[in-house]
Design a protein around this motif. Structure first.
Motif, PDB file in Angstrom:
ATOM      1  N   THR A   1      37.375  40.541  24.476  1.00  0.00           N
ATOM      2  CA  THR A   1      38.148  40.708  23.241  1.00  0.00           C
ATOM      3  C   THR A   1      39.566  41.179  23.540  1.00  0.00           C
ATOM      4  OG1 THR A   1      36.100  41.265  22.088  1.00  0.00           O
ATOM      5  CG2 THR A   1      38.158  41.848  20.990  1.00  0.00           C
ATOM      6  N   LEU A   2      39.706  42.112  24.455  1.00  0.00           N
ATOM      7  CA  LEU A   2      41.037  42.589  24.820  1.00  0.00           C
ATOM      8  C   LEU A   2      41.856  41.494  25.500  1.00  0.00           C
ATOM      9  CD1 LEU A   2      40.097  46.161  26.009  1.00  0.00           C
ATOM     10  CD2 LEU A   2      41.463  45.576  24.004  1.00  0.00           C
ATOM     11  N   PHE A   3      41.217  40.667  26.325  1.00  0.00           N
ATOM     12  CA  PHE A   3      41.931  39.544  26.938  1.00  0.00           C
ATOM     13  C   PHE A   3      42.376  38.528  25.882  1.00  0.00           C
ATOM     14  CE2 PHE A   3      39.616  40.231  31.188  1.00  0.00           C
ATOM     15  CZ  PHE A   3      40.661  41.010  31.662  1.00  0.00           C
ATOM     16  N   ILE A   4      41.545  38.306  24.863  1.00  0.00           N
ATOM     17  CA  ILE A   4      41.921  37.382  23.794  1.00  0.00           C
ATOM     18  C   ILE A   4      43.091  37.943  23.001  1.00  0.00           C
ATOM     19  CG2 ILE A   4      41.150  36.376  21.600  1.00  0.00           C
ATOM     20  CD1 ILE A   4      38.366  36.088  22.891  1.00  0.00           C
ATOM     21  N   LEU A   5      43.039  39.241  22.675  1.00  0.00           N
ATOM     22  CA  LEU A   5      44.129  39.863  21.922  1.00  0.00           C
ATOM     23  C   LEU A   5      45.442  39.865  22.706  1.00  0.00           C
ATOM     24  CD1 LEU A   5      42.327  42.914  20.284  1.00  0.00           C
ATOM     25  CD2 LEU A   5      43.096  40.810  19.170  1.00  0.00           C
TER      26      LEU A   5
ATOM     27  N   PRO B   1      45.732  34.872  30.521  1.00  0.00           N
ATOM     28  CA  PRO B   1      45.424  33.523  31.021  1.00  0.00           C
ATOM     29  C   PRO B   1      43.981  33.126  30.706  1.00  0.00           C
ATOM     30  CG  PRO B   1      46.618  34.761  32.669  1.00  0.00           C
ATOM     31  CD  PRO B   1      46.321  35.720  31.554  1.00  0.00           C
ATOM     32  N   GLU B   2      43.792  31.834  30.473  1.00  0.00           N
ATOM     33  CA  GLU B   2      42.493  31.327  30.038  1.00  0.00           C
ATOM     34  C   GLU B   2      41.340  31.612  31.003  1.00  0.00           C
ATOM     35  OE1 GLU B   2      42.997  27.243  29.068  1.00  0.00           O
ATOM     36  OE2 GLU B   2      44.263  27.686  27.341  1.00  0.00           O
ATOM     37  N   PRO B   3      41.544  31.581  32.318  1.00  0.00           N
ATOM     38  CA  PRO B   3      40.390  31.892  33.197  1.00  0.00           C
ATOM     39  C   PRO B   3      39.807  33.286  32.963  1.00  0.00           C
ATOM     40  CG  PRO B   3      42.100  30.823  34.464  1.00  0.00           C
ATOM     41  CD  PRO B   3      42.670  31.091  33.100  1.00  0.00           C
ATOM     42  N   TYR B   4      40.633  34.249  32.593  1.00  0.00           N
ATOM     43  CA  TYR B   4      40.110  35.587  32.314  1.00  0.00           C
ATOM     44  C   TYR B   4      39.132  35.523  31.137  1.00  0.00           C
ATOM     45  CZ  TYR B   4      44.181  37.297  34.973  1.00  0.00           C
ATOM     46  OH  TYR B   4      45.117  37.537  35.926  1.00  0.00           O
TER      47      TYR B   4
ATOM     48  N   PHE C   1      32.679  38.229  40.085  1.00  0.00           N
ATOM     49  CA  PHE C   1      33.659  37.599  39.190  1.00  0.00           C
ATOM     50  C   PHE C   1      34.435  38.631  38.380  1.00  0.00           C
ATOM     51  CE2 PHE C   1      31.313  33.316  39.076  1.00  0.00           C
ATOM     52  CZ  PHE C   1      32.159  32.805  40.034  1.00  0.00           C
ATOM     53  N   MET C   2      33.739  39.660  37.879  1.00  0.00           N
ATOM     54  CA  MET C   2      34.437  40.651  37.058  1.00  0.00           C
ATOM     55  C   MET C   2      35.393  41.496  37.897  1.00  0.00           C
ATOM     56  SD  MET C   2      33.721  40.057  33.985  1.00  0.00           S
ATOM     57  CE  MET C   2      34.453  41.481  33.212  1.00  0.00           C
ATOM     58  N   ILE C   3      35.045  41.769  39.137  1.00  0.00           N
ATOM     59  CA  ILE C   3      35.972  42.507  40.007  1.00  0.00           C
ATOM     60  C   ILE C   3      37.222  41.663  40.260  1.00  0.00           C
ATOM     61  CG2 ILE C   3      36.306  43.337  42.370  1.00  0.00           C
ATOM     62  CD1 ILE C   3      33.431  44.410  42.256  1.00  0.00           C
ATOM     63  N   VAL C   4      37.040  40.377  40.554  1.00  0.00           N
ATOM     64  CA  VAL C   4      38.191  39.504  40.817  1.00  0.00           C
ATOM     65  C   VAL C   4      39.078  39.393  39.589  1.00  0.00           C
ATOM     66  CG1 VAL C   4      38.845  37.111  41.296  1.00  0.00           C
ATOM     67  CG2 VAL C   4      37.091  38.213  42.669  1.00  0.00           C
ATOM     68  N   VAL C   5      38.464  39.129  38.431  1.00  0.00           N
ATOM     69  CA  VAL C   5      39.247  38.981  37.200  1.00  0.00           C
ATOM     70  C   VAL C   5      39.940  40.294  36.838  1.00  0.00           C
ATOM     71  CG1 VAL C   5      39.018  38.645  34.705  1.00  0.00           C
ATOM     72  CG2 VAL C   5      37.966  37.039  36.272  1.00  0.00           C
ATOM     73  N   SER C   6      39.250  41.398  36.981  1.00  0.00           N
ATOM     74  CA  SER C   6      39.833  42.690  36.603  1.00  0.00           C
ATOM     75  C   SER C   6      40.989  43.078  37.521  1.00  0.00           C
ATOM     76  CB  SER C   6      38.755  43.772  36.632  1.00  0.00           C
ATOM     77  OG  SER C   6      37.752  43.472  35.708  1.00  0.00           O
ATOM     78  N   VAL C   7      40.835  42.847  38.816  1.00  0.00           N
ATOM     79  CA  VAL C   7      41.929  43.172  39.746  1.00  0.00           C
ATOM     80  C   VAL C   7      43.129  42.275  39.471  1.00  0.00           C
ATOM     81  CG1 VAL C   7      42.599  43.083  42.176  1.00  0.00           C
ATOM     82  CG2 VAL C   7      40.478  44.194  41.517  1.00  0.00           C
ATOM     83  N   LEU C   8      42.876  41.000  39.218  1.00  0.00           N
ATOM     84  CA  LEU C   8      43.990  40.097  38.890  1.00  0.00           C
ATOM     85  C   LEU C   8      44.654  40.474  37.578  1.00  0.00           C
ATOM     86  CD1 LEU C   8      42.554  36.616  39.934  1.00  0.00           C
ATOM     87  CD2 LEU C   8      44.346  37.936  41.066  1.00  0.00           C
TER      88      LEU C   8
ATOM     89  N   ILE D   1      46.925  43.739  38.325  1.00  0.00           N
ATOM     90  CA  ILE D   1      48.067  43.665  39.247  1.00  0.00           C
ATOM     91  C   ILE D   1      49.403  43.510  38.524  1.00  0.00           C
ATOM     92  CG2 ILE D   1      49.122  42.224  41.047  1.00  0.00           C
ATOM     93  CD1 ILE D   1      46.360  41.938  42.269  1.00  0.00           C
ATOM     94  N   PRO D   2      49.585  42.499  37.632  1.00  0.00           N
ATOM     95  CA  PRO D   2      50.919  42.339  37.043  1.00  0.00           C
ATOM     96  C   PRO D   2      51.251  43.342  35.942  1.00  0.00           C
ATOM     97  CG  PRO D   2      49.491  40.563  36.307  1.00  0.00           C
ATOM     98  CD  PRO D   2      48.713  41.387  37.277  1.00  0.00           C
ATOM     99  N   GLU D   3      50.253  43.964  35.321  1.00  0.00           N
ATOM    100  CA  GLU D   3      50.463  44.926  34.234  1.00  0.00           C
ATOM    101  C   GLU D   3      51.377  44.343  33.159  1.00  0.00           C
ATOM    102  OE1 GLU D   3      51.548  48.850  35.396  1.00  0.00           O
ATOM    103  OE2 GLU D   3      50.238  48.830  37.120  1.00  0.00           O
ATOM    104  N   THR D   4      50.998  43.198  32.605  1.00  0.00           N
ATOM    105  CA  THR D   4      51.835  42.544  31.606  1.00  0.00           C
ATOM    106  C   THR D   4      51.789  43.249  30.261  1.00  0.00           C
ATOM    107  OG1 THR D   4      50.011  41.043  31.145  1.00  0.00           O
ATOM    108  CG2 THR D   4      51.674  40.280  32.687  1.00  0.00           C
ATOM    109  N   THR D   5      50.623  43.433  29.692  1.00  0.00           N
ATOM    110  CA  THR D   5      50.503  44.122  28.406  1.00  0.00           C
ATOM    111  C   THR D   5      49.439  45.209  28.510  1.00  0.00           C
ATOM    112  OG1 THR D   5      48.801  42.629  27.561  1.00  0.00           O
ATOM    113  CG2 THR D   5      51.097  42.010  27.135  1.00  0.00           C
ATOM    114  N   THR D   6      49.455  46.072  27.529  1.00  0.00           N
ATOM    115  CA  THR D   6      48.476  47.164  27.503  1.00  0.00           C
ATOM    116  C   THR D   6      47.064  46.614  27.333  1.00  0.00           C
ATOM    117  OG1 THR D   6      50.146  48.572  26.499  1.00  0.00           O
ATOM    118  CG2 THR D   6      47.881  49.328  26.355  1.00  0.00           C
ATOM    119  N   TYR D   7      46.908  45.592  26.482  1.00  0.00           N
ATOM    120  CA  TYR D   7      45.587  45.018  26.262  1.00  0.00           C
ATOM    121  C   TYR D   7      45.031  44.365  27.525  1.00  0.00           C
ATOM    122  CZ  TYR D   7      46.075  45.717  21.219  1.00  0.00           C
ATOM    123  OH  TYR D   7      46.213  46.264  19.973  1.00  0.00           O
ATOM    124  N   THR D   8      45.896  43.744  28.306  1.00  0.00           N
ATOM    125  CA  THR D   8      45.437  43.127  29.548  1.00  0.00           C
ATOM    126  C   THR D   8      44.967  44.194  30.530  1.00  0.00           C
ATOM    127  OG1 THR D   8      47.033  41.348  29.219  1.00  0.00           O
ATOM    128  CG2 THR D   8      46.050  41.524  31.388  1.00  0.00           C
ATOM    129  N   VAL D   9      45.714  45.275  30.619  1.00  0.00           N
ATOM    130  CA  VAL D   9      45.314  46.377  31.510  1.00  0.00           C
ATOM    131  C   VAL D   9      43.998  46.990  31.035  1.00  0.00           C
ATOM    132  CG1 VAL D   9      45.958  48.678  32.322  1.00  0.00           C
ATOM    133  CG2 VAL D   9      47.658  46.863  32.251  1.00  0.00           C
TER     134      VAL D   9
END
Length: 147
Positions: free
Chosen positions: A32-36, A40-43, A88-95, A98-106
């Motif tokens: 939900t946070l990734f959607i908000l 990126p779609e793979p997440y 998969f969740m470790i890879v997606v979460s670390v990716l 890393i860039p710290e684009t938005t608060t919701y992504t973090v």
């Protein structure tokens, strides 16, 4: 004369059930946070797949379908699912972190890391149940110690 079957604890009230439900809640929150955050779609796809697989296993255990469909070894499939989910969740979460684009992504990355920890715990609980001696590892003794 009736033979009484031992009562088993319902899945929702067991430790394994609680861990799976918490894992599902964390994965859905991460998705939900990734959607908000319009991440990126793979997440979104990976977290959605993991939420679907976890929901499938919860429904399987609640309705006792694992005992009805005995042609598959469900605990092994559940352990494989837990390991794949954790990776998969470790890879997606670390990716995502890393860039710290938005608060919701973090926040989605943080919840994803928490979900991967619960996924590892879920796999460990199932693995422990599969061992012949669930109280601990096998202790090998030498033959000459008995004399």
């Amino acid at each position: 004369m009736q033979t009484l079957k031992p009562k088993s604890r319902p899945f929702c009230f067991s430790v394994k059930g609680h861990v799976k439900l918490i894992r599902l809640a964390l994965v859905v929150t991460s998705m939900t946070l990734f959607i908000l955050a319009q991440a990126p779609e793979p997440y979104i796809v990976v977290t959605g797949f993991e939420a679907t697989a976890t929901f499938f296993f919860i429904v399987l255990y609640i309705f006792r379908l694992d005992q009805l469909i005995s042609c598959l070894f469900w605990p092994l499939l559940d352990i494989i699912n837990s390991v794949v989910t954790a990776v998969f969740m470790i890879v997606v979460s670390v990716l995502a972190l890393i860039p710290e684009t938005t608060t919701y992504t973090v926040l989605g990355g943080v919840f994803g890391l928490a979900a991967s920890v619960f996924s590892i715990a879920d796999g460990a609980l199932i693995y422990r149940k599969l061992l012949f001696n669930p109280s601990g590892p096998y202790q090998k003794t030498d033959a000459h110690d008995k004399l």
